[in-house]
Structure formats: C-alpha cells, structure tokens
Design a protein around this motif. Structure first.
Motif, PDB file in Angstrom:
ATOM      1  N   LYS A  60       0.815  -1.217   0.000  1.00 55.91           N
ATOM      2  CA  LYS A  60       0.000   0.000   0.000  1.00 55.91           C
ATOM      3  C   LYS A  60       0.849   1.267   0.000  1.00 55.91           C
ATOM      4  O   LYS A  60       0.432   2.300  -0.499  1.00 55.91           O
ATOM      5  CB  LYS A  60      -0.930  -0.014   1.212  1.00 55.91           C
ATOM      6  N   GLY A  61       2.031   1.195   0.546  1.00 59.96           N
ATOM      7  CA  GLY A  61       2.893   2.370   0.621  1.00 59.96           C
ATOM      8  C   GLY A  61       4.350   1.965   0.697  1.00 59.96           C
ATOM      9  O   GLY A  61       4.694   0.782   0.657  1.00 59.96           O
ATOM     10  N   ARG A  62       5.225   2.964   0.824  1.00 60.07           N
ATOM     11  CA  ARG A  62       6.664   2.719   0.851  1.00 60.07           C
ATOM     12  C   ARG A  62       7.080   1.820   2.008  1.00 60.07           C
ATOM     13  O   ARG A  62       7.837   0.872   1.834  1.00 60.07           O
ATOM     14  CB  ARG A  62       7.409   4.047   0.923  1.00 60.07           C
ATOM     15  N   HIS A  63       6.565   2.105   3.199  1.00 56.99           N
ATOM     16  CA  HIS A  63       6.937   1.302   4.370  1.00 56.99           C
ATOM     17  C   HIS A  63       6.498  -0.154   4.188  1.00 56.99           C
ATOM     18  O   HIS A  63       7.276  -1.081   4.449  1.00 56.99           O
ATOM     19  CB  HIS A  63       6.330   1.896   5.636  1.00 56.99           C
ATOM     20  N   SER A  64       5.272  -0.356   3.715  1.00 56.99           N
ATOM     21  CA  SER A  64       4.778  -1.722   3.477  1.00 56.99           C
ATOM     22  C   SER A  64       5.626  -2.431   2.425  1.00 56.99           C
ATOM     23  O   SER A  64       5.917  -3.620   2.552  1.00 56.99           O
ATOM     24  CB  SER A  64       3.321  -1.690   3.025  1.00 56.99           C
ATOM     25  N   ALA A  65       6.031  -1.697   1.382  1.00 61.05           N
ATOM     26  CA  ALA A  65       6.862  -2.287   0.329  1.00 61.05           C
ATOM     27  C   ALA A  65       8.213  -2.737   0.886  1.00 61.05           C
ATOM     28  O   ALA A  65       8.722  -3.808   0.525  1.00 61.05           O
ATOM     29  CB  ALA A  65       7.052  -1.286  -0.804  1.00 61.05           C
TER      30      ALA A  65
END
Length: 86
Positions: A60-65
């Motif tokens: 969903k976002g950079r941190h999740s990636a």
C-alpha cells in the motif's frame, strides 16, 4: 482474522484460498528464558508457500513495500521495539 481463516474470516475464506493455500499465520521469532534464565531465541523465515502468496499482494505504501521486500528475501526482520507505529 487472518488470510484463509475458515473459522474467524468465514466470509472471505473461499476467495482467500484462490491465492493463499492455507491460513497465513507465521511466527518468525520466538524468544524466551529457560529454567536457568538463559535467553533462547529461534528465528524461522517465511515458508515458501506463504512467500508465493505474499508475492501476489501489492504494498500500500513505501513502508509496506520495504517490509514485504524483507519478508520475501528472508532478510533480518525488525524486533517489536524497532517497529514503526502505524
């Protein structure tokens, strides 16, 4: 509920099974003190079948990636103390 959870996520169980073969539940780190108060720790990377399921998801976002990348590569994962609060 977790992914592919026939008991607590009954409404999404059949859809989940299309991309995940089993309940997506994994403990990657277990630490405890034994009877002599010596700290013991066991680390187990994500099993291959759950890696395959995880690859089918989009972050969903950079941190999740970043976290997804670490899980898929079996890289050292963060302790609870190091985790970022969402």
């Amino acid at each position: 509920p977790t992914v592919c959870d026939g008991k607590y996520a009954e409404g999404s169980f059949e859809v989940d099974r299309q991309w995940c073969p089993r309940n997506f539940l994994h403990r990657y780190r277990l630490a405890f003190q034994d009877r002599e108060l010596c700290t013991r720790e066991v680390v187990m990377p994500l099993p291959d079948d759950l890696k395959i399921a995880l690859r089918q998801l989009s972050a969903k976002g950079r941190h999740s990636a970043e976290v997804q990348h670490r899980w898929l590569r079996g890289l050292d994962l963060l302790s609870w103390e190091q985790m970022q609060t969402l």
